[in-house]
Design an enzyme around this catalytic site. Structure first.
Site, PDB file in Angstrom:
ATOM      1  N   ALA A 233     -48.035  -7.435   0.627  1.00 19.76           N
ATOM      2  CA  ALA A 233     -47.120  -8.544   0.356  1.00 19.76           C
ATOM      3  C   ALA A 233     -45.910  -8.526   1.304  1.00 19.76           C
ATOM      4  O   ALA A 233     -45.445  -7.440   1.655  1.00 19.76           O
ATOM      5  CB  ALA A 233     -46.642  -8.457  -1.095  1.00 19.76           C
ATOM      6  N   PRO A 234     -45.436  -9.693   1.737  1.00 19.82           N
ATOM      7  CA  PRO A 234     -45.908 -11.043   1.385  1.00 19.82           C
ATOM      8  C   PRO A 234     -47.110 -11.540   2.192  1.00 19.82           C
ATOM      9  O   PRO A 234     -47.609 -12.630   1.934  1.00 19.82           O
ATOM     10  CB  PRO A 234     -44.671 -11.915   1.675  1.00 19.82           C
ATOM     11  CG  PRO A 234     -43.911 -11.175   2.727  1.00 19.82           C
ATOM     12  CD  PRO A 234     -44.159  -9.727   2.497  1.00 19.82           C
ATOM     13  N   GLY A 235     -47.592 -10.760   3.183  1.00 22.50           N
ATOM     14  CA  GLY A 235     -48.890 -11.150   3.727  1.00 22.50           C
ATOM     15  C   GLY A 235     -48.989 -11.349   5.235  1.00 22.50           C
ATOM     16  O   GLY A 235     -49.989 -11.892   5.709  1.00 22.50           O
ATOM     17  N   GLY A 236     -47.984 -10.919   5.972  1.00 26.74           N
ATOM     18  CA  GLY A 236     -48.021 -11.122   7.427  1.00 26.74           C
ATOM     19  C   GLY A 236     -49.204 -10.432   8.106  1.00 26.74           C
ATOM     20  O   GLY A 236     -49.821 -10.987   9.024  1.00 26.74           O
ATOM     21  N   ASP A 288     -49.410  -0.884   5.523  1.00 25.16           N
ATOM     22  CA  ASP A 288     -47.988  -0.979   5.889  1.00 25.16           C
ATOM     23  C   ASP A 288     -47.121  -0.588   4.691  1.00 25.16           C
ATOM     24  O   ASP A 288     -46.008  -1.079   4.526  1.00 25.16           O
ATOM     25  CB  ASP A 288     -47.702  -2.425   6.350  1.00 25.16           C
ATOM     26  CG  ASP A 288     -46.342  -2.581   7.015  1.00 25.16           C
ATOM     27  OD1 ASP A 288     -45.789  -1.575   7.484  1.00 25.16           O
ATOM     28  OD2 ASP A 288     -45.832  -3.721   7.070  1.00 25.16           O
ATOM     29  N   LYS A 317     -43.607   5.214   8.661  1.00 20.06           N
ATOM     30  CA  LYS A 317     -42.153   5.047   8.633  1.00 20.06           C
ATOM     31  C   LYS A 317     -41.505   6.381   9.006  1.00 20.06           C
ATOM     32  O   LYS A 317     -41.889   7.425   8.471  1.00 20.06           O
ATOM     33  CB  LYS A 317     -41.674   4.613   7.240  1.00 20.06           C
ATOM     34  CG  LYS A 317     -42.512   3.514   6.589  1.00 20.06           C
ATOM     35  CD  LYS A 317     -42.400   2.175   7.284  1.00 20.06           C
ATOM     36  CE  LYS A 317     -43.391   1.173   6.698  1.00 20.06           C
ATOM     37  NZ  LYS A 317     -43.526  -0.065   7.472  1.00 20.06           N
TER      38      LYS A 317
HETATM   39  C1  SAM Z   1     -43.232  -3.447   4.554  1.00 17.53           C
HETATM   40  S1  SAM Z   1     -43.919  -4.229   3.178  1.00 17.53           S
HETATM   41  C2  SAM Z   1     -45.415  -4.854   3.813  1.00 17.53           C
HETATM   42  C3  SAM Z   1     -45.275  -6.096   4.632  1.00 17.53           C
HETATM   43  C4  SAM Z   1     -46.594  -6.672   5.009  1.00 17.53           C
HETATM   44  N1  SAM Z   1     -47.310  -5.823   5.954  1.00 17.53           N
HETATM   45  C5  SAM Z   1     -46.478  -8.037   5.616  1.00 17.53           C
HETATM   46  O1  SAM Z   1     -46.861  -8.203   6.776  1.00 17.53           O
HETATM   47  O2  SAM Z   1     -46.018  -8.958   4.956  1.00 17.53           O
HETATM   48  C6  SAM Z   1     -44.436  -2.929   2.194  1.00 17.53           C
HETATM   49  C7  SAM Z   1     -45.218  -3.327   0.957  1.00 17.53           C
HETATM   50  O3  SAM Z   1     -45.862  -2.174   0.437  1.00 17.53           O
HETATM   51  C8  SAM Z   1     -45.954  -2.336  -0.944  1.00 17.53           C
HETATM   52  N2  SAM Z   1     -46.235  -1.009  -1.545  1.00 17.53           N
HETATM   53  C9  SAM Z   1     -45.451   0.085  -1.506  1.00 17.53           C
HETATM   54  N3  SAM Z   1     -46.086   1.100  -2.167  1.00 17.53           N
HETATM   55  C10 SAM Z   1     -47.264   0.607  -2.584  1.00 17.53           C
HETATM   56  C11 SAM Z   1     -48.365   1.164  -3.308  1.00 17.53           C
HETATM   57  N4  SAM Z   1     -48.370   2.431  -3.714  1.00 17.53           N
HETATM   58  N5  SAM Z   1     -49.416   0.365  -3.564  1.00 17.53           N
HETATM   59  C12 SAM Z   1     -49.459  -0.928  -3.131  1.00 17.53           C
HETATM   60  N6  SAM Z   1     -48.428  -1.489  -2.440  1.00 17.53           N
HETATM   61  C13 SAM Z   1     -47.367  -0.736  -2.175  1.00 17.53           C
HETATM   62  C14 SAM Z   1     -44.636  -2.955  -1.355  1.00 17.53           C
HETATM   63  O4  SAM Z   1     -44.770  -3.642  -2.570  1.00 17.53           O
HETATM   64  C15 SAM Z   1     -44.356  -3.885  -0.169  1.00 17.53           C
HETATM   65  O5  SAM Z   1     -44.775  -5.208  -0.466  1.00 17.53           O
END
Ligand code: SAM
Length: 368
Positions: A233-236, A288, A317
């Site tokens: 989320a949000p989905g990029g 991610d 990270k």
């Molecule tokens: C940096 S954002 C991702 C952005 C995404 N790559 C994009 O392009 O929109 C990190 C995401 O990882 C999710 N997240 C963190 N820990 C998680 C877990 N254990 N299981 C599933 N999602 C997780 C968070 O909810 C957050 O939406």
């Protein structure tokens, strides 16, 4: 270093390497550069100043360009955006005529060039030179041509890079085709499309272009293949895959952007990315999630080792001080997990769109 016969025709001698990076990452580049130069048998020393956004290695003696260029690919160093052999540093450039001393230094090097790229480090101060670089390229090329140091497009000749460290200092560097980053300053100009959901999308777009070979892109990014996006989320990232026609399962407790769901190729599952598993093997797992890098490394290696996915692109990270140590820990975890699975491809890069993080590609060699 072992010279190849065709390359011996280039007369150029160089005096070390210059690497561009994101400001604040000079320490990492300096360490990598030192290790790289030791490995290829070039002795000398590194100069790095915090915030300068570039690092140089100065060799104790002149080195044959063709030999060095053979070993020198900008993808080799994780934290460098560009990696170039340099052959002259021109100081005290007069503001009214920067061309004359640059052309003189190029002539003195005795090498003809086939193309020209003007660059600056990626700092606010140096970027003020970027307008000047654009205006100066054509006149400098003409002067180089007049002096016999330039033949546009000539096969087998290197590219000349003129890097303005500041308004009065230019580093003259050279590259062979395919060995340097394609974009000035190692910065790819990628356009953010609104329907892509988030700016993170540019990270995966850059990773696909930078970390994969053309064959890997053709084989792995075909319409109809299946992918899983952990922390979607949000989905990029999901959008990058869906817009190439892949069917994506997006794992995240957070909401997906409606424009990403509107592709019709995405299934959103609210679950924990560390425990969710696909029912059948998929081509891709991308990840991610914001988590400790060692946990992500263990997770991606496990997906590859168990055949849950054939390939993975993942983000590590690195908010800690000792970033290189953290990267080496991750590499060790991946190597240990895959030791019995056969040779693998692991490429790690600090992308332009990465901040305190790096992006990686992992696959077993048989399926790379
Ligand atoms: C940096 S954002 C991702 C952005 C995404 N790559 C994009 O392009 O929109 C990190 C995401 O990882 C999710 N997240 C963190 N820990 C998680 C877990 N254990 N299981 C599933 N999602 C997780 C968070 O909810 C957050 O939406």
């Amino acid at each position: 270093m072992h010279p190849s016969p065709t390359q011996n025709r280039l007369p150029l001698s160089v005096y070390g390497l210059l690497a561009l990076c994101r400001a604040g990452f000079e320490k990492e580049v300096a360490t990598e550069l030192e290790a790289f130069c030791a490995e290829i048998g070039m002795s000398g020393f590194v100069r790095a100043q915090p915030g300068q956004a570039f690092v140089t290695f100065e060799s104790h003696e002149a080195v044959d360009f063709a030999e060095l260029a053979e070993h020198c690919d900008w993808r080799t160093l994780i934290f460098a955006r560009q990696l170039l052999p340099w052959f002259a540093r021109v100081d005290n450039l007069p503001e009214r005529d920067r061309a004359t001393p640059i052309v003189a230094a190029a002539r003195e090097a005795g090498q003809r060039f086939a193309s020209l790229m003007l660059e600056t480090p990626d700092t606010d101060e140096a970027k003020q030179q970027s307008g000047f670089c654009r205006r100066f390229t054509a006149p400098l090329q003409r002067e180089l041509e007049k002096a016999g140091a330039f033949r546009e497009g000539a096969k087998g000749l290197p590219e000349l890079h003129v890097l303005f460290g500041d308004a009065s200092t230019a580093w003259l560097c050279a590259s062979l085709p395919g060995r340097a980053a394609l974009w000035p300053m190692g910065i790819p100009r990628l356009r953010m499309l609104r329907e892509a959901g988030s700016r993170s999308t540019l990270k995966l777009a850059e990773a696909i272009f930078t970390l994969l070979t053309e064959e890997e892109r053709n084989a792995g990014l075909r319409a109809g293949l299946r992918a899983v996006d952990l922390g979607a989320a949000p989905g990029g990232w999901t959008w990058q895959l869906a817009h190439r026609g892949l069917r994506v399962t997006s794992i995240d407790n957070g909401p997906m952007a409606p424009s990403v769901m509107a592709t019709g190729l995405v299934e959103h599952v609210r679950a924990d990315g560390f425990t969710w598993r696909p029912q059948r093997p998929v081509e891709w797992m991308v990840c991610d999630m914001v988590e400790q890098p060692t946990r992500i490394a263990a997770l991606v290696a496990d997906w590859i080792a168990t055949g849950r996915c054939r390939r993975t692109i993942f983000n590590l990270k690195l908010p800690m001080k000792k970033r290189l140590d953290a990267v080496e820990q991750c590499r060790a975890i991946i190597t240990k997990r895959l030791v019995n699975e056969g040779p693998f491809v692991l490429r790690l890069k600090h992308l332009y769109h990465d901040r305190e993080e790096i992006t990686g590609y992992l696959a077993l060699r048989k399926s790379a």
